[in-house]
Enzyme design. Structure first.
Site, PDB file in Angstrom:
ATOM      1  N   HIS A  54       1.256   8.441  15.915  1.00  0.00           N
ATOM      2  CA  HIS A  54       0.493   7.185  15.756  1.00  0.00           C
ATOM      3  C   HIS A  54      -0.181   6.630  17.012  1.00  0.00           C
ATOM      4  O   HIS A  54      -0.509   5.447  17.044  1.00  0.00           O
ATOM      5  CB  HIS A  54       1.405   6.082  15.191  1.00  0.00           C
ATOM      6  CG  HIS A  54       1.794   6.276  13.759  1.00  0.00           C
ATOM      7  ND1 HIS A  54       2.607   7.287  13.331  1.00  0.00           N
ATOM      8  CD2 HIS A  54       1.489   5.586  12.635  1.00  0.00           C
ATOM      9  CE1 HIS A  54       2.796   7.193  12.026  1.00  0.00           C
ATOM     10  NE2 HIS A  54       2.115   6.180  11.581  1.00  0.00           N
ATOM     11  N   HIS A  63      -2.372   9.487  11.278  1.00  0.00           N
ATOM     12  CA  HIS A  63      -2.623   8.266  10.500  1.00  0.00           C
ATOM     13  C   HIS A  63      -4.015   7.757  10.836  1.00  0.00           C
ATOM     14  O   HIS A  63      -4.225   7.180  11.890  1.00  0.00           O
ATOM     15  CB  HIS A  63      -1.574   7.199  10.826  1.00  0.00           C
ATOM     16  CG  HIS A  63      -1.545   6.076   9.823  1.00  0.00           C
ATOM     17  ND1 HIS A  63      -2.695   5.469   9.325  1.00  0.00           N
ATOM     18  CD2 HIS A  63      -0.514   5.441   9.221  1.00  0.00           C
ATOM     19  CE1 HIS A  63      -2.351   4.519   8.463  1.00  0.00           C
ATOM     20  NE2 HIS A  63      -1.042   4.481   8.382  1.00  0.00           N
ATOM     21  N   HIS A  98      -0.641   9.924   1.494  1.00  0.00           N
ATOM     22  CA  HIS A  98      -0.300   8.539   1.819  1.00  0.00           C
ATOM     23  C   HIS A  98      -1.503   7.629   1.548  1.00  0.00           C
ATOM     24  O   HIS A  98      -2.581   7.825   2.112  1.00  0.00           O
ATOM     25  CB  HIS A  98       0.087   8.520   3.300  1.00  0.00           C
ATOM     26  CG  HIS A  98       0.664   7.240   3.785  1.00  0.00           C
ATOM     27  ND1 HIS A  98      -0.113   6.165   4.131  1.00  0.00           N
ATOM     28  CD2 HIS A  98       1.949   6.865   4.021  1.00  0.00           C
ATOM     29  CE1 HIS A  98       0.658   5.180   4.561  1.00  0.00           C
ATOM     30  NE2 HIS A  98       1.918   5.578   4.496  1.00  0.00           N
ATOM     31  N   GLU A 103       4.719   7.710  -0.109  1.00  0.00           N
ATOM     32  CA  GLU A 103       3.920   6.483  -0.274  1.00  0.00           C
ATOM     33  C   GLU A 103       2.501   6.857  -0.684  1.00  0.00           C
ATOM     34  O   GLU A 103       1.521   6.451  -0.070  1.00  0.00           O
ATOM     35  CB  GLU A 103       3.919   5.671   1.035  1.00  0.00           C
ATOM     36  CG  GLU A 103       5.317   5.466   1.580  1.00  0.00           C
ATOM     37  CD  GLU A 103       5.356   4.749   2.927  1.00  0.00           C
ATOM     38  OE1 GLU A 103       4.359   4.131   3.292  1.00  0.00           O
ATOM     39  OE2 GLU A 103       6.409   4.814   3.592  1.00  0.00           O
ATOM     40  N   CYS A 153       4.097  -3.538   8.695  1.00  0.00           N
ATOM     41  CA  CYS A 153       2.641  -3.377   8.611  1.00  0.00           C
ATOM     42  C   CYS A 153       2.007  -4.407   7.697  1.00  0.00           C
ATOM     43  O   CYS A 153       0.934  -4.927   7.985  1.00  0.00           O
ATOM     44  CB  CYS A 153       2.305  -1.968   8.133  1.00  0.00           C
ATOM     45  SG  CYS A 153       3.144  -1.493   6.619  1.00  0.00           S
ATOM     46  N   CYS A 154       2.655  -4.718   6.556  1.00  0.00           N
ATOM     47  CA  CYS A 154       1.979  -5.528   5.539  1.00  0.00           C
ATOM     48  C   CYS A 154       1.741  -6.987   5.939  1.00  0.00           C
ATOM     49  O   CYS A 154       0.620  -7.477   5.770  1.00  0.00           O
ATOM     50  CB  CYS A 154       2.738  -5.466   4.223  1.00  0.00           C
ATOM     51  SG  CYS A 154       2.952  -3.792   3.564  1.00  0.00           S
TER      52      CYS A 154
HETATM   53 ZN    ZN Z   1       2.046  -2.127   4.774  1.00  0.00          ZN
END
Ligand code: ZN
Length: 647
Positions: free
Chosen positions: A134, A186, A261, A313, A409-410
């Site tokens: 990442h 990512h 993902h 995911e 993250c959200c």
């Molecule tokens: Zn998230």
């Protein structure tokens, strides 16, 4: 039809729903997340993000703590702060942000490199595992923050820091003999580099983004090359999914379906759309359209959520949209909004704005509680809380929103989207103002040098009417294009009270009103919002024999607190009469749906598990209340259901 996005500063929202959410972000979420980043919230997992930067900057000692992508939480917070400052100046908040930026600048290495994990914990392993680690993802988020902060405040410090880092990355990656051929596991930096290019005019950043996009999935495969170089090093996460997990199974131009993902996929497709647009690459644009079609016609939930398999995911297969096991990360719906906004600017077509709106009002808003204090990571469409505590395949489902996540993250993603919502409402071209979303606001647009102020008055999405006051700097001929949402089957449009013939002026879901506009002209738009019963394509096996309720752009659900437990025994026959009722005190003010339904009488079953069909199931008539899906779980925890049995 092509148009350009507007700047965030062009729009002032004074809308009931969005102003309320903006206040939550500014007064609640941003300070809360600042405390979280500084480990000042008892009972939630420590973040250590700011401390990591202090250590990297030499201002503190100790060890790095957190995920390898911990820096991105600071970046997303800074980006949200930028949008908040653009909407509403706040010297105190700006001072905190300036100090964070000073700290970030100090943590930057002499060669431009910036990542606290590799600076503090593993300095020798920079760029050795692009597949999993990442670094480019974190860089991308910080570039987005830098552009947003520069646009909000005019301050260049973080922008310059990130240009230095982008220059470092540009030196490191590419096809020259002394460069690495890699690309991120990512995606995120692809779209961020295009933002950096637009902010600075430096074409190398656009070229670099194009390089990352075209290099992805080429043979020999970079992830294997770097794996070999590392020797024993870490093996792939979820090896059975292979490089498709991060959309690297094929070069992007050969990809036929959205794989892997979901957040990674949609960040990538957003960046691909940016590069296709900026470089006028029609082949690449066709790839975007093909993938868009696959995501939104075969793999998207009615709530605008995506990613139906918790394993990886990820996207699974066409029409596989389980309601209870859904992964449907809040970030994936946010990424869908980002992508839809970009697709809309390749071609003004309401199909894109419809998806944007669907995700925004449903799959995104469900991610944050009405007090702004807790968040859903996973947004299923059916919840039986007891099962989620026991079943392995439901382990990922949290049945109440959480304060913070170790993988956070959200929450900051929700914050940055809501705080920047104004820019999604309009677009402009030399002679046309486009209205994509409806909400009370004032906007200042530029149509080829003509100054145009538009003021929307509405109580959308609850009420059907929108009035737009048109204030050009002087009378003149131009076009205002208003989106007619795909869900709306009966529209009325009038200018100064005179009805327009919609059939003759509508193209791709937009009504183009061209005339000599005078200051003070008024458009009246009525978008009929009957309660709609929605069926799913029969290929969606989960929803066979079920209907969902929708009114306007809002998807509804049943909740245990209103309707009792075992919502599966609720039956909504086609004849059921349903009415919409405005409830100003409920859930910050919502339109609820009330009506009569049937319910299987469980009492007649007593201790029987199975029963021959000769015995008709007893049913009784019950009152039901459906609430907007996005507002579920703001009262008592319990069951929730979107798709209701019809017979
Ligand atoms: Zn998230």
């Amino acid at each position: 039809m092509k148009a350009k996005p507007i700047s965030l500063a062009a729009v002032r929202l004074n809308d009931r729903l969005w102003q309320n959410r903006f206040r939550l972000i500014k007064d609640q979420v941003v300070p809360y997340q600042w405390d979280a980043l500084n480990d000042r919230i008892p009972g939630v997992p420590p973040s250590h993000s700011i401390e990591n930067f202090r250590i990297a900057a030499g201002e503190s000692t100790g060890e790095f703590f957190g995920r390898v992508f911990q820096d991105s939480d600071v970046a997303k917070w800074l980006e949200a702060v930028s949008y908040v400052l653009a909407a509403e100046p706040d010297p105190e908040l700006e001072k905190i942000a300036d100090e964070v930026i000073d700290l970030i600048a100090k943590a930057q290495q002499d060669d431009g490199y910036l990542n606290t994990y590799f600076t503090v914990a593993e300095p020798d392993r920079r760029w050795t595992n692009l597949r999993d680690w990442h670094e480019l993802y974190c860089a991308g988020h910080m570039m987005e923050a830098a552009v947003a902060y520069y646009e909000a405040t005019g301050k260049r410090k973080l922008l310059e820091v990130m240009c230095r880092f982008a220059d470092h990355i540009d030196r490191t990656f590419g096809h020259k003999p002394d460069q690495m051929r890699g690309y991120p596991g990512h995606p995120e930096i692809e779209l961020a580099l295009v933002r950096l290019y637009n902010a600075t005019g430096n074409e190398r950043y656009l070229e670099l983004s194009k390089y990352f996009i075209d290099e992805r999935g080429q043979e020999p495969h970079w992830y294997e090359i770097e794996q070999e170089k590392r020797g024993a090093g870490p093996r792939p996460y979820l090896p059975d999914l292979g490089p498709a997990y991060s959309q690297a199974h094929l070069p992007i131009r050969e990809q036929q379906t959205a794989e892997g993902h979901a957040v990674r996929a949609l960040y990538l497709f957003s960046g691909v759309t940016d590069v296709a647009t900026e470089t006028n690459d029609n082949e690449l644009l066709d790839v975007c359209k093909r993938l868009w079609e696959n995501v939104t016609h075969q793999r998207m939930y009615i709530t605008g959520a995506v990613g139906s398999d918790h394993y990886g995911e990820r996207f699974s297969l066409d029409y596989d949209l389980p309601n209870d096991r859904a992964y449907t990360e809040t970030c994936a719906s946010i990424a869908l909004v980002f992508w839809a906004h970009r697709m809309l600017h390749t071609d003004i077509d309401a199909e894109y704005a419809d998806v944007l709106e669907r995700a925004l009002y449903n799959g995104v808003l469900s991610g944050i509680s009405l007090d702004g204090k807790s968040f859903f990571y996973v947004n299923p469409l059916e919840v039986w809380p007891e099962a989620c505590k026991v079943r392995d395949d439901l382990r990922h489902v949290k049945t109440v929103r959480q304060g913070w996540f170790s993988c956070a993250c959200c929450p900051p993603n929700v914050a940055r989207l809501i705080a920047s919502l104004g820019q999604y409402m309009y677009s402009h071209s030399a002679d046309t103002a486009y209205i994509h979303l409806y909400a009370a606001n004032e906007a200042n647009l530029d149509l080829g040098g003509r100054k145009l102020r538009l003021a929307q008055e509405t109580d959308y999405p609850w009420q059907e009417t929108v009035s737009v006051t048109v204030q050009p700097d002087q009378a003149g001929e131009f076009t205002i294009a208003l989106r007619i949402p795909g869900w709306c089957k009966k529209t009325h449009l009038a200018v100064n009270g005179k009805p327009a013939d919609l059939a003759s002026i509508t193209a791709k879901g937009y009504a183009y009103v061209s005339r000599m506009w005078e200051p003070g002209d008024e458009i009246q738009l009525t978008l009929a919002m009957p309660i709609q019963r929605i069926r799913a394509n029969p290929q969606v096996r989960e929803n066979a024999g079920r209907v969902a309720l929708q009114r306007g752009p809002i998807v509804y659900c049943l909740e245990e607190v209103d309707n009792g437990a075992n919502l599966s025994s609720m039956i909504l026959p086609p004849s059921a009469e349903l009415t919409a009722q405005w409830q100003p005190e409920l859930l910050s003010g919502v339109m609820v749906i009330k009506g009569k339904a049937q319910r299987i009488d469980e009492s007649t079953w007593e201790n029987t598990l199975y029963c021959p069909v000769e015995v008709p199931p007893g049913t009784r008539t019950v009152e039901i209340t459906a609430i907007p899906y996005s507002t579920w779980c703001n009262r008592l925890p319990g069951e929730m259901l979107v798709w209701i049995r019809e017979t």
